[in-house]
Design a protein around this motif. Sequence first.
Motif, short mmCIF file in Angstrom:
data_model
loop_
_atom_site.label_atom_id
_atom_site.label_comp_id
_atom_site.label_asym_id
_atom_site.label_seq_id
_atom_site.Cartn_x
_atom_site.Cartn_y
_atom_site.Cartn_z
N GLY A 1 -53.27 19.37 -31.76
CA GLY A 1 -54.15 19.14 -30.62
C GLY A 1 -54.50 20.42 -29.89
N GLU A 2 -53.56 21.38 -29.88
CA GLU A 2 -53.75 22.62 -29.12
C GLU A 2 -54.91 23.47 -29.65
OE1 GLU A 2 -50.92 21.41 -30.21
OE2 GLU A 2 -49.30 21.68 -28.74
N LEU A 3 -55.39 23.18 -30.85
CA LEU A 3 -56.44 24.02 -31.43
C LEU A 3 -57.79 23.80 -30.75
CD1 LEU A 3 -55.65 23.52 -35.24
CD2 LEU A 3 -54.71 25.23 -33.67
N VAL A 4 -57.96 22.64 -30.11
CA VAL A 4 -59.26 22.35 -29.49
C VAL A 4 -59.13 22.27 -27.97
CG1 VAL A 4 -60.07 21.04 -31.50
CG2 VAL A 4 -59.02 19.84 -29.60
N GLU A 5 -60.16 22.72 -27.29
CA GLU A 5 -60.20 22.54 -25.84
C GLU A 5 -60.87 21.19 -25.58
OE1 GLU A 5 -61.81 25.92 -23.82
OE2 GLU A 5 -60.08 27.16 -24.38
N GLU A 6 -60.12 20.33 -24.94
CA GLU A 6 -60.56 18.94 -24.75
C GLU A 6 -61.93 18.84 -24.10
OE1 GLU A 6 -59.00 16.44 -21.44
OE2 GLU A 6 -57.90 15.46 -23.06
N GLU A 7 -62.11 19.63 -23.03
CA GLU A 7 -63.38 19.53 -22.29
C GLU A 7 -64.56 19.98 -23.16
OE1 GLU A 7 -63.16 21.37 -18.45
OE2 GLU A 7 -65.33 21.03 -18.16
N ALA A 8 -64.34 21.01 -23.97
CA ALA A 8 -65.41 21.50 -24.85
C ALA A 8 -65.78 20.43 -25.88
CB ALA A 8 -64.95 22.78 -25.55
N VAL A 9 -64.77 19.70 -26.38
CA VAL A 9 -65.05 18.62 -27.35
C VAL A 9 -65.87 17.53 -26.67
CG1 VAL A 9 -64.01 16.77 -28.73
CG2 VAL A 9 -63.01 19.04 -28.75
N ILE A 10 -65.46 17.15 -25.47
CA ILE A 10 -66.16 16.07 -24.75
C ILE A 10 -67.62 16.50 -24.50
CG2 ILE A 10 -66.27 14.85 -22.53
CD1 ILE A 10 -63.16 14.78 -22.65
N ASN A 11 -67.82 17.74 -24.06
CA ASN A 11 -69.19 18.23 -23.82
C ASN A 11 -70.01 18.22 -25.11
OD1 ASN A 11 -68.60 18.59 -21.17
ND2 ASN A 11 -68.16 20.79 -21.35
N ALA A 12 -69.36 18.63 -26.21
CA ALA A 12 -70.07 18.69 -27.49
C ALA A 12 -70.44 17.28 -27.97
CB ALA A 12 -69.22 19.41 -28.53
N LEU A 13 -69.56 16.32 -27.72
CA LEU A 13 -69.88 14.93 -28.10
C LEU A 13 -71.03 14.41 -27.24
CD1 LEU A 13 -66.29 13.45 -28.57
CD2 LEU A 13 -68.06 13.51 -30.32
N ASP A 14 -70.99 14.71 -25.94
CA ASP A 14 -72.02 14.21 -25.02
C ASP A 14 -73.39 14.83 -25.32
OD1 ASP A 14 -70.27 12.56 -23.77
OD2 ASP A 14 -69.82 13.93 -22.11
N GLY B 1 -74.41 15.92 -28.22
CA GLY B 1 -74.87 15.68 -29.59
C GLY B 1 -74.58 16.86 -30.51
N LYS B 2 -74.02 17.95 -29.96
CA LYS B 2 -73.62 19.07 -30.82
C LYS B 2 -72.64 18.55 -31.88
CE LYS B 2 -74.10 23.19 -30.77
NZ LYS B 2 -74.94 23.99 -31.67
N LEU B 3 -71.72 17.68 -31.40
CA LEU B 3 -70.81 17.01 -32.34
C LEU B 3 -71.31 15.60 -32.58
CD1 LEU B 3 -67.05 17.63 -31.38
CD2 LEU B 3 -68.25 18.36 -33.44
#
Length: 389
Positions: free
Chosen positions: A234-247, A249-251
Amino acid sequence: MKKIRTYNNIAAVGLAKFPTDRYLVDASSETPDALLLRSHKLHNEELPSSVLAIARAGAGVNNIPVSQYTPKGIVVFNTPGANANAVKELVLASLLLGSRGITDSMSYVASLADEKDAIELHKKVEAGKKKYGGSELTGKTLGVVGLGAIGAKIANLAIDLGMKVIGYDPALSVEAAWQLSSQVNRAENLNSLLARSDYVTLHVPAIKPTIGMMNEEAFSAAKDGMVLINLARGELVEEEAVINALDSGKLAAHLSDFPSEGLIAHGKSTLFPHLGASTVEAEENCAVMAAKQLIDFLDNGNIINSVNFPAVSMERTTGYRLTFANDNIPKVLGTVLNLLADLNINVLDMVNKSRDDIAYTIVDIEQEPTAALLEKLSSVEHVFHVRSV
Ligand SMILES: NC(=O)c1ccc[n+]([C@@H]2O[C@H](COP(=O)([O-])OP(=O)(O)OC[C@H]3O[C@@H](n4cnc5c(N)ncnc54)[C@H](O)[C@@H]3O)[C@@H](O)[C@H]2O)c1
Ligand SMILES: O=C(O)CC[C@@H](O)C(=O)O
């Protein structure tokens, strides 16, 4: 009797490797010679001074404060590759879950449970499915970050699936490189991999350079609509960055073995409860390998698959064996050998290796070491953990 303190659920076939006439294996020993564990966190825990070794039945050792233990001479083992196939298979499932509307479509079908009319049910099934279409993996590009035991297996599998594969691993070992299909393309850096990959899967340890590697900057380098799979840590990803990327559409999708409060609440990630290594086969492989390594160390002083000590093994030449660790500085080994010579003790065979700040020696001698000899050796400056095994 040697004592092993266990944590977590260690496969019985591994525990059965410890000969019961010489080993006591349980979860409560106060003075264990060694610990055997999976994901139990040892940070902030007091370690009994009796502990000589710790075996992690698994790959990642970020639950163990290894650098604190090394100067104390505690040997930490892991079981490289023993659960790699299990993780590879869950990555395959993740690739499919990330490319087709499998879970949402299953929920849709479950929502039709009250429809009792077969014709209506058929109509709803056919009408609903257009929302859950996906795309195929064949022809897409998979970026594999970390090409060790797991990453290499996944890279090769993806080639077999007809995917293009890009790998990034600045510390790739020669052994790992041999495992890798020649069709895997090499990325010079993480951003170049991210820019070209439709799917990215992480297979690196959680260490200083990798913690938070999937951050805002990494996502801005990534291809739009990328699918990120993280079954590593889990430590490999920054949670907030993942959430922003999902929101944004980057992810297009995020699949992870490491649920966090924010990701669960957000609801757009597909999260597993650290399931990567949870197969019968992987649990047994890891437990057996960890147990064998501990037994060989405690009984013979041999070190195989340690993450903080050199690999040192020697066939036994006589029944009398000494082992010791020391600070990796000149003259220590010479001092020990001179001490043995002064006492007229013949050395039959010996191996000495070093790794970073630590050195480790196995010496087979002709006569049984006395308590006085062990004490003398222990009092040599920079020498510690002298054992007669
Ligand atoms: N979800 C699970 O249950 C599960 C199971 C097994 C392993 N894991 C995790 O996966 C990790 C990898 O496991 P493995 O067996 O493949 O380990 P491994 O040691 O065989 O491979 C790790 C690879 O990462 C590479 N690496 C190190 N730093 C890197 C960096 N900055 N960028 C790119 N590559 C880098 C290394 O050179 C090595 O080749 C483990 O450390 C563990 O955290 C998770
Ligand atoms: O023990 C487990 O279930 C997980 C192990 C895994 O995270 C590993 O690093 O090998």
